[in-house]
Design an enzyme around this catalytic site. Structure first.
Site, PDB file in Angstrom:
ATOM      1  CG  ASP A 111      -0.411  -0.149   2.640  1.00 21.66           C
ATOM      2  OD1 ASP A 111       0.939   0.002   2.602  1.00 21.66           O
ATOM      3  OD2 ASP A 111      -0.974  -0.311   3.489  1.00 21.66           O
ATOM      4  N   GLY A 159       0.984   4.039   2.027  1.00 16.12           N
ATOM      5  CA  GLY A 159       1.455   4.614   3.390  1.00 16.12           C
ATOM      6  C   GLY A 159       0.390   5.639   3.800  1.00 16.12           C
ATOM      7  CG  PHE A 200      -5.656   3.692   5.941  1.00 20.88           C
ATOM      8  CD1 PHE A 200      -7.084   4.460   6.067  1.00 20.88           C
ATOM      9  CD2 PHE A 200      -5.466   2.881   7.187  1.00 20.88           C
ATOM     10  CE1 PHE A 200      -7.904   3.951   6.885  1.00 20.88           C
ATOM     11  CE2 PHE A 200      -6.467   2.473   8.103  1.00 20.88           C
ATOM     12  CZ  PHE A 200      -7.650   3.070   7.967  1.00 20.88           C
ATOM     13  CG  ASP A 239      -5.363   6.971  -1.308  1.00 18.84           C
ATOM     14  OD1 ASP A 239      -4.421   6.499  -0.775  1.00 18.84           O
ATOM     15  OD2 ASP A 239      -6.524   6.601  -1.152  1.00 18.84           O
ATOM     16  N   GLY A 291     -11.232   4.350   0.726  1.00 21.64           N
ATOM     17  CA  GLY A 291     -12.018   5.038   1.413  1.00 21.64           C
ATOM     18  C   GLY A 291     -13.157   4.355   1.810  1.00 21.64           C
ATOM     19  CG  ASP A 295      -5.689  -5.321   2.280  1.00 21.73           C
ATOM     20  OD1 ASP A 295      -5.173  -4.794   3.296  1.00 21.73           O
ATOM     21  OD2 ASP A 295      -6.198  -4.566   1.345  1.00 21.73           O
TER      22      ASP A 295
END
Length: 379
Positions: free
Chosen positions: A96, A98, A100, A150, A220, A270
């Site tokens: 991912d 990072g 979040f 994001d 999200g 996941d």
């Protein structure tokens, strides 16, 4: 994934309603979809050896950019031969971005057009994460599937704020694509944002498609909204995404979430939940969830499921597993984590076969009925 030189490709082999059966081919092996990716947050799936994770049926793991950049550091992992060598997992890894974890864990965050600066939740040290740095870190980790950076908002949120974050994420997606620079042995996924607003989600999807990605994630969600809201968003957004690219629902979830999302066109998942639940005494099975902390298991000689394809579910009595959980023995966390990951793989494997046989809805109904019936205690 249309480029003839691209070494990561997606093949859609069957559909049943909105449910999809496919395969992602990578230089490190193929990924059968629908796929569940166990989470190896800091270079390990907690309480599991890599070969045990593979034996559950997992084709791919998820690594966490935020945690690995803080400890032991992306450059250090690269010096050790990359994450596959470092943790001895030779099959595909998705990392991912990072973003979040920065939003949920880091201290004293400051968000700008350039990126986000934050202080580590571990030692308070200062760091900057930009779209370019996120791609660089994931490349240093030697990830096979890289995610754009994001901004992820918790729901509910005001539409103006959701739109601001969505537009920023689109601009960061464009910068991520430039930084990725069409690496031929990896894939880059864009992330659809827009909260629970269908108009904003559609705008995000259109913007990402115009940039062009190897796969598309739905971000999200599973951030506090009810399941019916999540399902509604998924059902509205998947028709906006290309049929010939994999679709990934980030951070989801429990078995019923996965079953519902597959039926709405999602290919990849996941979640830390199966291993976390195992460490807390909960086992997922065809009977639903079994709480081994409950006193009713104290003298129960039965295994978890004598018909399970997983030998661990047939091996130990519930009484013994209850004892391990109550005494907080490490072996209990190991056994229950293995059982849960194996059940998640059994679930997605069942979905694949059902889609191929054009009976996904029947499979989903039968699975939910078995969960609802539960597992009656011994009288």
């Amino acid at each position: 994934m249309s480029s003839p030189t691209k070494l990561v490709t997606f093949t859609l082999s069957a559909t049943d309603g909105m449910a999809r059966r496919g395969r992602i081919d990578t230089p490190r092996g193929d990924i059968q979809t629908p796929a569940f990716m166990p989470v190896g947050t800091a270079g390990t799936v907690k309480a599991m050896y890599p070969e045990q994770v593979r034996e559950t049926g997992a084709d791919i793991l998820l690594g966490n950019t935020y945690h690995l950049m803080l400890r032991p550091g992306a450059e250090r992992v690269a010096s050790q031969g990359g994450l596959h060598t470092f943790m001895d997992w030779q099959r595909p890894i998705l990392t991912d971005s990072g973003g979040f974890q920065v939003m949920s864990l880091a201290q004293l965050r400051k968000l700008t057009e350039k990126g986000v600066t934050f202080r580590s939740h571990i030692d308070g040290s200062s760091h900057e994460l930009t779209p370019e740095r996120s791609i660089e870190i994931q490349t240093l980790l030697d990830s096979d599937i890289i995610m754009q950076l994001d901004e992820c908002l918790k729901l509910p949120a005001e539409k103006k704020e959701i739109e601001r974050a969505m537009q920023l994420s689109l601009r960061w997606a464009d910068r991520s694509k430039t930084a990725f620079n069409n690496q031929q042995n990896r894939a880059l996924f864009g992330i659809v944002q827009g909260g629970d607003d269908p108009e904003l989600r559609a705008k995000s999807a259109q913007g990402l498609k115009s940039i062009g990605f190897d796969g598309y994630a739905v971000g999200g969600l599973a951030v506090g909204e009810p399941q019916e809201v999540m399902f509604k968003v998924i059902e509205e957004i998947t028709p906006e995404l290309p049929d010939d690219r994999p679709r990934y629902l980030m951070g989801v979830g429990k078995p019923d979430d996965i079953l519902g999302a597959i039926g709405r066109g999602i290919d990849m998942f996941d979640c830390v939940h199966p291993t976390r639940a195992g460490r807390h005494g909960h086992v997922y099975s065809r009977f639903g969830v079994i709480n081994l902390k409950n006193a009713r298991h104290r003298d129960d000689h039965r295994p978890i499921d004598e018909l399970s394809p997983n030998p661990n579910c047939r091996r130990w009595s519930r009484a013994y597993l209850h004892h391990l959980v109550k005494t907080e023995e490490i072996l209990g966390a190991m056994i229950l984590s293995q059982m849960n990951l194996a059940y998640y793989q059994e679930l997605v494997q069942g979905c694949r076969g059902a889609i191929e046989g054009s009976r996904f809805n029947d499979f989903a109904a039968e699975t939910r009925a078995a969960w609802a019936a539960g597992d009656l205690p011994v009288l």
